[in-house]
Design an enzyme around this catalytic site. Structure first.
Site, mmCIF file in Angstrom:
data_model
loop_
_atom_site.group_PDB
_atom_site.id
_atom_site.type_symbol
_atom_site.label_atom_id
_atom_site.label_comp_id
_atom_site.label_asym_id
_atom_site.label_seq_id
_atom_site.Cartn_x
_atom_site.Cartn_y
_atom_site.Cartn_z
ATOM 1 N N ASP A 30 60.504 58.756 22.774
ATOM 2 C CA ASP A 30 60.206 59.151 24.157
ATOM 3 C C ASP A 30 60.923 60.450 24.500
ATOM 4 O OD1 ASP A 30 58.820 56.877 24.266
ATOM 5 O OD2 ASP A 30 60.064 55.869 25.783
ATOM 6 N N TYR A 33 59.103 63.344 23.043
ATOM 7 C CA TYR A 33 57.881 63.559 23.836
ATOM 8 C C TYR A 33 58.223 64.341 25.102
ATOM 9 C CZ TYR A 33 53.551 62.462 26.365
ATOM 10 O OH TYR A 33 52.380 62.549 27.065
ATOM 11 N N ASP A 34 59.268 63.854 25.807
ATOM 12 C CA ASP A 34 59.665 64.518 27.058
ATOM 13 C C ASP A 34 60.066 65.970 26.817
ATOM 14 O OD1 ASP A 34 59.155 62.269 28.406
ATOM 15 O OD2 ASP A 34 61.239 61.609 28.590
ATOM 16 N N LYS A 110 35.507 40.975 30.467
ATOM 17 C CA LYS A 110 34.928 41.753 31.571
ATOM 18 C C LYS A 110 36.104 42.273 32.392
ATOM 19 C CE LYS A 110 31.590 41.276 35.370
ATOM 20 N NZ LYS A 110 32.205 42.300 36.120
ATOM 21 N N ASP A 112 38.329 43.917 35.150
ATOM 22 C CA ASP A 112 38.140 43.882 36.606
ATOM 23 C C ASP A 112 38.727 45.141 37.248
ATOM 24 O OD1 ASP A 112 37.390 42.992 39.030
ATOM 25 O OD2 ASP A 112 38.876 41.396 39.180
ATOM 26 N N GLU A 165 36.119 51.093 31.760
ATOM 27 C CA GLU A 165 36.662 50.625 33.036
ATOM 28 C C GLU A 165 37.974 51.330 33.356
ATOM 29 O OE1 GLU A 165 34.552 48.535 34.261
ATOM 30 O OE2 GLU A 165 35.519 47.218 35.725
ATOM 31 N N CYS A 400 39.985 25.097 76.529
ATOM 32 C CA CYS A 400 40.016 26.421 75.904
ATOM 33 C C CYS A 400 41.471 26.882 75.751
ATOM 34 C CB CYS A 400 39.238 27.420 76.760
ATOM 35 S SG CYS A 400 39.418 29.110 76.146
ATOM 36 N N CYS A 403 41.775 30.122 78.316
ATOM 37 C CA CYS A 403 41.666 30.071 79.784
ATOM 38 C C CYS A 403 41.829 28.662 80.332
ATOM 39 C CB CYS A 403 40.331 30.654 80.227
ATOM 40 S SG CYS A 403 38.932 29.601 79.780
ATOM 41 N N CYS A 416 33.680 27.239 75.036
ATOM 42 C CA CYS A 416 34.284 27.489 76.338
ATOM 43 C C CYS A 416 33.172 28.163 77.144
ATOM 44 C CB CYS A 416 35.482 28.428 76.190
ATOM 45 S SG CYS A 416 35.991 29.128 77.769
HETATM 46 S S1 IVH Z 1 29.113 47.310 29.525
HETATM 47 C C1 IVH Z 1 24.779 47.981 31.375
HETATM 48 N N1 IVH Z 1 31.360 46.136 29.004
HETATM 49 O O1 IVH Z 1 31.229 44.912 34.487
HETATM 50 C C2 IVH Z 1 26.207 47.680 31.610
HETATM 51 N N2 IVH Z 1 30.822 46.484 31.284
HETATM 52 O O2 IVH Z 1 27.952 44.095 34.823
HETATM 53 C C3 IVH Z 1 27.084 48.436 30.693
HETATM 54 N N3 IVH Z 1 32.580 45.769 32.832
HETATM 55 O O3 IVH Z 1 29.548 47.368 36.011
HETATM 56 C C4 IVH Z 1 28.501 48.112 30.915
HETATM 57 N N4 IVH Z 1 33.991 45.078 31.345
HETATM 58 O O4 IVH Z 1 31.840 47.970 35.295
HETATM 59 C C5 IVH Z 1 30.548 46.574 29.974
HETATM 60 N N5 IVH Z 1 33.357 45.177 28.359
HETATM 61 C C6 IVH Z 1 32.549 45.603 29.320
HETATM 62 C C7 IVH Z 1 32.899 45.507 30.675
HETATM 63 C C8 IVH Z 1 31.996 45.959 31.633
HETATM 64 C C9 IVH Z 1 33.781 45.235 32.636
HETATM 65 C C10 IVH Z 1 32.020 46.014 34.175
HETATM 66 C C11 IVH Z 1 31.190 47.234 34.312
HETATM 67 C C12 IVH Z 1 29.834 46.789 34.784
HETATM 68 C C13 IVH Z 1 29.979 45.300 34.962
HETATM 69 C C14 IVH Z 1 28.985 44.548 34.075
#
Ligand code: IVH
Length: 662
Positions: A30, A33-34, A110, A112, A165, A400, A403, A416
């Site tokens: 590190d 790097y710095d 997926k 978030d 994402e 109420c 009131c 009321c």
């Molecule tokens: S593929 C055609 N892969 O979840 C969709 N999406 O409905 C191509 N998301 O809006 C996206 N993880 O923002 C894909 N591993 C992943 C994902 C991912 C999260 C989100 C993305 C999309 C929604 C999927």
């Protein structure tokens, strides 16, 4: 000399970021790097002409901008349909198998956060954009450059678009919130909101401090790189310098395996360093993807399995009753604050007496909370077996809380009936200024309540006389000269609203937004509406006896008539300004082409609006086309519009422009 050293430092630092973020095996400390980073900063300061676009010093952020520019995605950024259980997984697999006999699937967490698109030219990051509505996003290049897991320079000097994402790890989320609390700011509700808020900062120095991350998962043009499967896309992304979910992504071929993966990931979920809300299932072979294609909205070659809403236990501390605009009494659960689906919640509606009795909910109980649609908290039930002492059963109030008037029960709800009840008055005032009503910007619930309690506003017409308290208002905590002026300007501007907003804002019982519009369109002026008859009202489609009665009651009440006279005297316009009264400078004299599936209006409707506003529609895109309105899955017309540099609007842009009827 200096230029060589700058180049050398950029390469060393970018490579070590790759080793750190992607390979997880740094080769420099590190400290080193710095030191390199500082040396580069100094050199760039002295020789700004040698600063490279892919310089890691961009990561600290640069000059703030005024607004985000809009960018049209080269290919629409779509998302998948959501499913929630095993049955739907099986149905998805069956649908796929009809066209692809032996599919393989990639399974991925997926993430978030919010999806982002990155564009590289000759390996250098040149643009970052939000998804927006899928067709048009916002240019967030400066902010994206601050994300350390976004490579500024790929390992290959190619042109490519990468999607993934943008998210905030739990660690950074906690740190950001600690800092916000120290500064007296409201903490972010969850990592997704934190990421979305941070990436949309006009000052990229702020974004840089938030420590966002990027997880790559999708190539819109894999065929350009000879890629044949999603698995290969992910490998290629990693090779280029992106972080992927290498250890979590998996390839399978049966629904059993999919369900095992879902269960397994669900169990791991809490221990992951970032928030996920499900599993994304994609057909692995890209030629199969092509066979499956799209529905009118979403790809058929993938789907998003969403984890069930998280349920959390907490203690019910109290039940508080609130009074609505119509006098309806609602019991609300106040509970010990708990984190549910990423945010801290402490209250939820209990709807009415029957709901509370059915659930046998008692103050002091352990209750189970979940978020409906991941947004609104609801009480799922009571853990009766954890009821330790004899708690008193729920009892509905009889008077109420505001009131003191005796409540009246009508069907499931208590009311009321006192029209002068302060709670009802305040709620009516809040309704009057709200977004769907007069939409007077800057008026939140708190300020309306304060103005009522200070006796400045007792009835809706008082808003239009508020300017006489201008000096006094400046004394209000949290309001300066500018914000007071904005409030007063908002009030003034609302006088020009079209009639339907006023009809809705008056809060006539049973008259919602849609009916208000129907009435405005039919009667055109308030005076016409005021002189209508029951028979005339009932003859209108969509207006039944209850509504007609309610309107007649309203217009026969002298207090309401006085109020309308006062509003008129203050200069409030009471005219219908619908489409058929004016042309629109955004539309007038322009040729429009509609493409893709339109979801918010039909083609006929859009064409009618265009014509009514002095525009024309055409079926093909040429250099003479003024605007192309793009729905989902636009085809060659969209491409052509991009090529010819023709103005592109989404359905929302179109609606906005129609509203801005000038
Ligand atoms: S593929 C055609 N892969 O979840 C969709 N999406 O409905 C191509 N998301 O809006 C996206 N993880 O923002 C894909 N591993 C992943 C994902 C991912 C999260 C989100 C993305 C999309 C929604 C999927």
């Amino acid at each position: 000399m200096e230029q060589d050293r700058i180049n050398q430092l950029v390469d060393i630092i970018n490579r070590s970021s790759y080793e750190y973020y992607v390979l997880d095996s740094p080769t420099i400390t590190d400290q080193e790097y710095d030191d390199y980073f500082r040396e580069l900063l100094k050199l760039e300061e002295k020789f700004p002409m040698y600063k490279r676009q892919d310089s890691p010093t961009n990561r600290v952020g640069g000059q703030a901008i005024d607004k985000f520019n809009k960018v049209v995605h080269q290919r629409p950024m779509l998302s998948f349909d959501d499913i929630f259980n095993e049955e739907e997984v099986v149905e998805f697999d069956e649908r796929v198998r009809k066209l692809v006999p032996n599919p393989e699937y990639t399974l991925e967490p997926k993430m978030d956060g919010l999806s982002g698109s990155l564009i590289y030219e000759k390996g250098v990051l040149v643009r970052g954009a939000t998804r927006g509505d899928g067709i048009v996003g916002e240019d967030i290049t400066f902010n994206v450059k601050t994300i350390k897991s976004v490579p500024l320079h790929l390992t290959q000097d190619i042109d490519i678009e990468v999607r993934g994402e943008i998210y905030m790890s739990f660690d950074s989320f906690e740190k950001s919130n600690q800092e916000r609390e120290r500064n007296g700011e409201t903490p972010f509700a969850n990592p997704r909101n934190a990421a979305a808020g941070s990436v949309r900062q006009l000052d990229s120095k702020i974004t840089a401090k938030r420590n966002l991350d990027f997880m790559a998962y999708f190539l819109p043009n894999p065929e350009d790189y000879g890629i044949k499967t999603q698995e290969e896309s992910l490998k290629f992304l990693r090779k280029l310098g992106f972080v992927t979910n290498k250890n979590l992504n998996q390839v399978v071929s049966t629904t059993n395996e999919i369900m095992m993966y879902i269960d397994d990931l669900g169990a791991k979920r809490e221990k992951l360093p970032f928030a996920i809300d499900g599993v994304v299932i994609k057909v692995n072979d890209l030629s199969d993807e092509e066979k499956l294609g799209f529905t009118s909205r979403v790809p058929r070659w993938g789907i998003a399995y969403k984890f069930p809403a998280e349920e959390v236990l907490t203690t019910l501390l109290d039940i508080k009753f609130t009074v609505g605009r119509t006098g309806k009494i609602t019991p609300n659960a106040l509970f010990h604050p708990v984190h549910v689906a990423g945010s801290l919640v402490s209250k939820a509606t209990l709807h009415n007496e029957d709901y509370c009795k059915q659930k046998d909910i008692r103050i002091g109980d352990i209750i189970c909370i979940r978020k409906a649609g991941d947004v609104i908290p609801e009480v799922v039930g009571v853990k009766e077996n954890r009821r330790t002492s004899s708690l008193s059963p729920f009892e509905m109030i009889r008077f109420c809380p505001m009131c003191g008037e005796e409540l009246v029960k009508k069907e499931a709800h208590h009311y009321c009936m006192n029209e002068h009840c302060p709670a009802r008055k305040i709620e009516s005032l809040i309704h009057f200024v709200s977004r769907d009503a007069m939409y007077i910007e800057g008026f939140g619930e708190r300020i309306v309540e304060d103005l009522y309690n200070m006796n400045y506003i007792k009835k809706v017409s008082d808003f239009y006389d508020l300017k006489k308290y201008k000096e006094e208002l400046k004394e209000l905590e949290g309001y300066g000269e500018k914000s007071i002026q904005n409030l007063l300007d908002g009030i003034e501007a609302s006088k020009q609203n079209s009639l339907e907003r006023l009809i809705f804002a008056l809060g006539i019982r049973y008259i919602g937004k849609k009916t208000a519009k129907i009435l405005a369109k039919k009667y055109k002026t308030m005076d016409n509406l005021l002189s209508t008859t029951y028979e005339d009202l009932i003859s209108i489609d969509d207006i039944g006896e209850i509504m007609a009665d309610s309107i007649m009651n309203f217009i026969q009440n002298s207090c309401n008539l006085d109020l309308i006279t006062e509003l008129k005297e203050y200069g409030v316009q009471m005219l219908y300004k619908g489409m058929d009264t004016k042309n629109n400078s955004y539309i007038e004299n322009k040729t429009f082409v509609l493409t893709g599936s339109l979801e918010k209006f039909s083609r006929e409707e859009a064409s009618r609006i265009i014509e009514e506003n002095g525009g024309k529609t055409s079926s093909s895109v040429t250099s003479k086309t003024g605007v192309v309105v793009v729905g989902s899955h636009p085809g060659s017309k969209y491409k052509k519009a991009l090529e010819l540099g023709i103005e592109i609007w989404t359905e929302d842009d179109f609606l906005e422009k129609v509203k801005k009827n000038t």
